[in-house]
Scaffold this motif. Structure first.
Motif, mmCIF file in Angstrom:
data_model
loop_
_atom_site.group_PDB
_atom_site.id
_atom_site.type_symbol
_atom_site.label_atom_id
_atom_site.label_comp_id
_atom_site.label_asym_id
_atom_site.label_seq_id
_atom_site.Cartn_x
_atom_site.Cartn_y
_atom_site.Cartn_z
ATOM 1 N N LEU A 19 104.180 -69.883 35.060
ATOM 2 C CA LEU A 19 103.453 -69.435 33.881
ATOM 3 C C LEU A 19 101.950 -69.539 34.332
ATOM 4 O O LEU A 19 101.086 -68.787 33.819
ATOM 5 N N VAL A 20 101.537 -70.475 35.083
ATOM 6 C CA VAL A 20 100.011 -70.658 35.597
ATOM 7 C C VAL A 20 99.486 -69.613 36.291
ATOM 8 O O VAL A 20 98.413 -69.493 36.375
ATOM 9 N N ILE A 201 114.352 -78.733 28.095
ATOM 10 C CA ILE A 201 113.635 -78.511 26.961
ATOM 11 C C ILE A 201 112.364 -78.146 27.167
ATOM 12 O O ILE A 201 111.838 -77.203 26.579
ATOM 13 N N ASN A 202 111.613 -78.824 28.162
ATOM 14 C CA ASN A 202 110.311 -78.362 28.498
ATOM 15 C C ASN A 202 110.320 -76.950 29.177
ATOM 16 O O ASN A 202 109.499 -76.350 29.014
ATOM 17 N N ALA A 203 111.234 -76.370 29.765
ATOM 18 C CA ALA A 203 111.567 -75.261 30.538
ATOM 19 C C ALA A 203 111.576 -74.114 29.480
ATOM 20 O O ALA A 203 111.045 -73.188 29.904
ATOM 21 N N LEU A 204 112.178 -74.378 28.483
ATOM 22 C CA LEU A 204 112.553 -73.457 27.229
ATOM 23 C C LEU A 204 111.106 -73.251 26.560
ATOM 24 O O LEU A 204 111.067 -72.140 25.861
ATOM 25 N N THR A 205 110.175 -74.201 26.641
ATOM 26 C CA THR A 205 108.910 -73.653 25.970
ATOM 27 C C THR A 205 108.101 -72.695 26.920
ATOM 28 O O THR A 205 107.158 -72.106 26.277
ATOM 29 N N VAL A 206 108.563 -72.473 28.242
ATOM 30 C CA VAL A 206 107.481 -71.515 29.006
ATOM 31 C C VAL A 206 107.691 -70.066 28.424
ATOM 32 O O VAL A 206 106.543 -69.514 28.194
ATOM 33 N N VAL A 209 105.176 -69.707 25.312
ATOM 34 C CA VAL A 209 103.831 -69.832 25.377
ATOM 35 C C VAL A 209 103.595 -68.619 26.107
ATOM 36 O O VAL A 209 102.496 -67.815 25.674
ATOM 37 N N ALA A 210 104.519 -67.943 27.024
ATOM 38 C CA ALA A 210 104.221 -66.558 27.387
ATOM 39 C C ALA A 210 104.172 -65.697 26.706
ATOM 40 O O ALA A 210 103.179 -64.554 26.705
ATOM 41 N N ALA A 211 105.129 -65.469 25.510
ATOM 42 C CA ALA A 211 105.157 -64.484 24.396
ATOM 43 C C ALA A 211 103.689 -64.500 23.828
ATOM 44 O O ALA A 211 103.196 -63.512 23.389
ATOM 45 N N SER A 212 103.173 -65.646 23.563
ATOM 46 C CA SER A 212 102.008 -65.791 22.923
ATOM 47 C C SER A 212 100.605 -65.125 23.521
ATOM 48 O O SER A 212 99.958 -64.469 23.125
ATOM 49 N N MET A 213 100.717 -65.684 25.117
ATOM 50 C CA MET A 213 99.636 -64.872 25.989
ATOM 51 C C MET A 213 99.635 -63.642 25.832
ATOM 52 O O MET A 213 98.934 -62.964 25.905
ATOM 53 N N ALA A 214 100.787 -62.804 25.676
ATOM 54 C CA ALA A 214 101.067 -61.494 25.787
ATOM 55 C C ALA A 214 100.700 -60.667 24.643
ATOM 56 O O ALA A 214 100.192 -59.650 24.440
#
Length: 694
Positions: A19-20, A201-206, A209-214
């Protein structure tokens, strides 16, 4: 289990490393690029270190805890960047930071320092000494959820479309941490399944966050903190901290309580939750919280758009009791629990019109009193407590004794209309201490003018309604005249045939029926027409004769009215028939409201008042069913509104109008089931004074 945890956290580390890359390579949301990059890198480092520890059969260390604090702090900083809530104008803190942000940063640094210096280990979580550490991490999760809630609530609909997935992902991450650590606090041990699932759970948030960035080129917008949001957020945050503290205390009770530990814990937690609910639903607490937020977080005390919309909505609601709503709207501006409204009457004095959550006040204030003149000339909001302590600040103000003795009196707000004093409102002392300043007094003065306009409009509408009703009444007289003409024609025809058919029994029977019908109908018409006034000029009149005549006409009724003349020989300027009709109507109303075994007393005396001319007082007292204060205020003097099946509702209204026309006053006091007292007060006629004037 170790391999599961390693894979779980390794998956989270890989996800945030991926993601980074787009963030650093040119993501369009440049205003948050730095904070988002730091949050993703620290999360990846934290997850990678936990995966390494799990693969070597190590679960937790001080370094791992420090990385988690840095991760939470980075995500919190990213959320603050989304809010645009960095600096405060006039702040003396480093970088011009807002006090709340500076305090949160200090808390993160203190916790990080304690973590690095304390060498806490995961195994200590099973001991009593590690409970503060777990509580601290739970508080970090609560703070993160609070920031997520503020970010989403303060965005527009279009902006929410862009950030909603990021809020779901970050909020879910903090919510899971909160659940994990409160579970530790509850069961005094770590749940391995929850710990292992944390990486996934933390991996599922990736992807969230990526969808909002797009979706968005930029997430930053100018931010203004809503007072309502701050109020609810503060209440939510305080409740969470309170519950954590009470939960920790409950576990200590269970730990030290021995056989009674579980019972003590359950009783303590129930009492703590009950106390929290009582506090949250307390008007005093809500008032204190609102005042504290406005005082410490905002330059101004009010959100004027929200306050004015609420004020206008309250005054504009449909239905009666506008006076009560005016008091309520003004009281809400200063967190006052109640108040009383005085408005100017036709008699030239200020009388109680309405009260809201306040004790009864039957006092009146003359329009030309020094107190009213001061309010009209200065248009000041008067703080009665300040006046008592420092009267020199209100030079020329003379507060009446009844107002100083009024329960919980605090502020006097003048209602100014066209530069004239239309009335005033006395507000009770606020639920929480509130220091008056120029902003509050200016707002109350403007609110008073707004309320005066609404109240004056209501009075004008009522006067217009009465005028229209009188117009309808006059129009009705035309139909009455038409009916009279028909009756006269019918009687004339009967009279013409009487000589011819007077010996016919059938004609005699018809004649009696016609006469009976005509008499009954004409009585009804005469009752309606008896409202018409003659225009004779008032003359000196012996009031005792008028009252005796009115009593004599009602002597056939039960209970029989009794007359007591205390001062004979008094005179007034009035028309005999109209005054007799006024007194007779009031006596008749008293008789009708009183049972046969009751009493109706009429007293004729003299009223003497300091600074006022002597007056004649006709007092009519009955022991009937009485009237409520609301009925007297809202309906008694309202024309065409009668509780009698055959009444027209004009008698009392007409009586008061004529007495006012003579320069007098009609006063009424009543209590349900205890009777009613009417007082007709008329100026006393002095022959010597009249001769001097002539």
């Amino acid at each position: 289990m170790t391999n599961i945890a390693a894979y779980s956290y390794a998956l989270a580390a890989a996800g945030y490393l991926l993601l980074v890359l787009p963030v650093l390579s040119g993501w369009s949301g440049r205003n948050q690029r730095g904070t988002l990059s730091a949050a993703c890198l620290l999360t990846a480092l934290w997850a990678a270190w936990l995966a390494w520890d799990a693969s070597h059969a190590r679960f937790w260390s001080a370094f791992t805890g420090s990385l988690e604090i840095l991760r939470d702090g980075a995500w919190s900083l990213f959320l603050v960047a989304l809010l645009g809530h960095w600096r405060s104008e006039g702040s003396r803190l480093p970088f011009g930071l807002r006090p709340s942000l500076f305090a949160a940063g200090c808390a993160y640094l203190v916790l990080l320092g304690a973590m690095l210096a304390g060498h806490f280990r995961f195994e200590l979580l099973n001991a009593l000494g590690a409970l503060p550490v777990v509580t601290a991490f739970a508080c970090l999760a609560v703070y993160g959820m609070l920031l997520v809630e503020q970010v989403y609530r303060n965005k527009t609909i279009e902006e929410r479309w862009a950030i909603k997935f990021a809020c779901l992902g970050i909020g879910g991450m903090f919510a899971y941490d909160f659940y994990l650590y409160t579970n530790m606090m509850l069961f005094r041990e770590l749940n391995p399944e929850l710990w292992n699932a944390r990486g996934v759970i933390n991996a599922l948030t990736v992807p969230l966050v990526a969808a909002s960035m797009a979706r968005s080129k930029s997430w930053s917008t100018p931010f203004v903190v809503s007072r309502r949001v701050m109020f609810h957020s503060a209440a939510l945050f305080g409740s969470a901290i309170y519950l954590l503290a009470m939960g920790s205390a409950g576990y200590y009770l269970r730990f030290f309580g021995g056989r009674w530990g579980t019972v003590m814990q359950a009783a303590f937690l129930f009492g703590a939750v009950s106390l929290l609910l009582v506090i949250l639903f307390s008007g005093t607490f809500r008032s204190w919280l609102k005042v504290s937020i406005n005082k410490h977080f905002f330059r101004y005390n009010y959100d004027y758009r929200e306050e004015w919309m609420r004020f206008t909505r309250t005054l504009s609601e449909r239905g009666p009791n506008l006076g009560d709503r005016a008091i309520q709207a003004m009281a809400a501006l200063v967190e006052s629990p109640g108040g009383t409204l005085w408005l100017r009457s036709d008699a030239g004095r200020y009388e109680t019109r309405a009260r809201w959550h306040a004790s009864e006040a039957d006092t009146v204030e003359p329009a030309n009193s020094p107190f009213c003149r001061f309010l009209e000339s200065t248009q000041w909001v008067v703080d009665l407590d300040e006046f008592v302590a420092r009267p020199d600040k209100y030079e020329g103000l003379a507060v009446p004794d009844w107002l100083l003795e009024y329960p919980r009196r605090w502020l006097v707000v003048p209602l100014i209309l066209h530069e004239k004093l239309f009335g005033f409102v006395v507000l009770q002392r606020a639920r929480s201490p509130l220091k008056l300043n120029w902003e509050i007094t200016d707002l109350l003065e403007i609110a008073g003018s707004q309320a005066a306009g609404h109240l004056a409009q209501e009075d004008a509408a009522n006067a217009l309604m009465v005028a229209r009703q009188f117009e309808s009444f006059n129009r009705m007289s035309t139909f009455v005249v038409h009916d009279l003409k028909n009756l006269v024609a019918q009687l004339s025809l009967m009279n013409a045939n009487a000589e011819k058919h007077k010996d016919n029994p059938e004609f005699q029977r018809d004649m009696l029926e016609t006469l009976n019908h005509s008499v009954q109908k004409m009585k009804l018409l005469l009752q309606k027409l008896s409202r018409t006034e003659n225009a004779e000029k008032p003359l000196p009149l012996a009031v005792e004769q008028v009252v005796r005549q009115a009593v004599a006409l009602k002597s056939a009724f039960e209970p029989r009215p009794q007359l007591v003349v205390e001062v004979p020989g008094m005179k007034v300027m009035a028309d005999r028939e109209r005054l007799e009709r006024v007194v007779g109507h009031l006596i008749q109303s008293a008789i009708e409201a009183t049972p046969r075994d009751g009493h109706v007393m009429i007293r004729l005396g003299r009223r003497e008042a300091d600074g006022q001319p002597d007056a004649v007082e006709i007092e009519i007292v009955d022991t009937g069913e009485g009237m409520s204060e609301e009925f007297i205020r809202e309906r008694l003097f309202k024309p065409f509104d009668s509780t009698k099946s055959a009444g027209m509702g004009i008698g009392v209204f007409e009586s008061r109008e004529y007495i006012t026309e003579l320069g007098g006053a009609l006063e009424v006091t009543s209590r349900p089931a205890l009777g009613t007292t009417f007082k007709v007060v008329l100026p006393l006629y002095h022959e010597a004074a009249a001769a001097t004037i002539s």
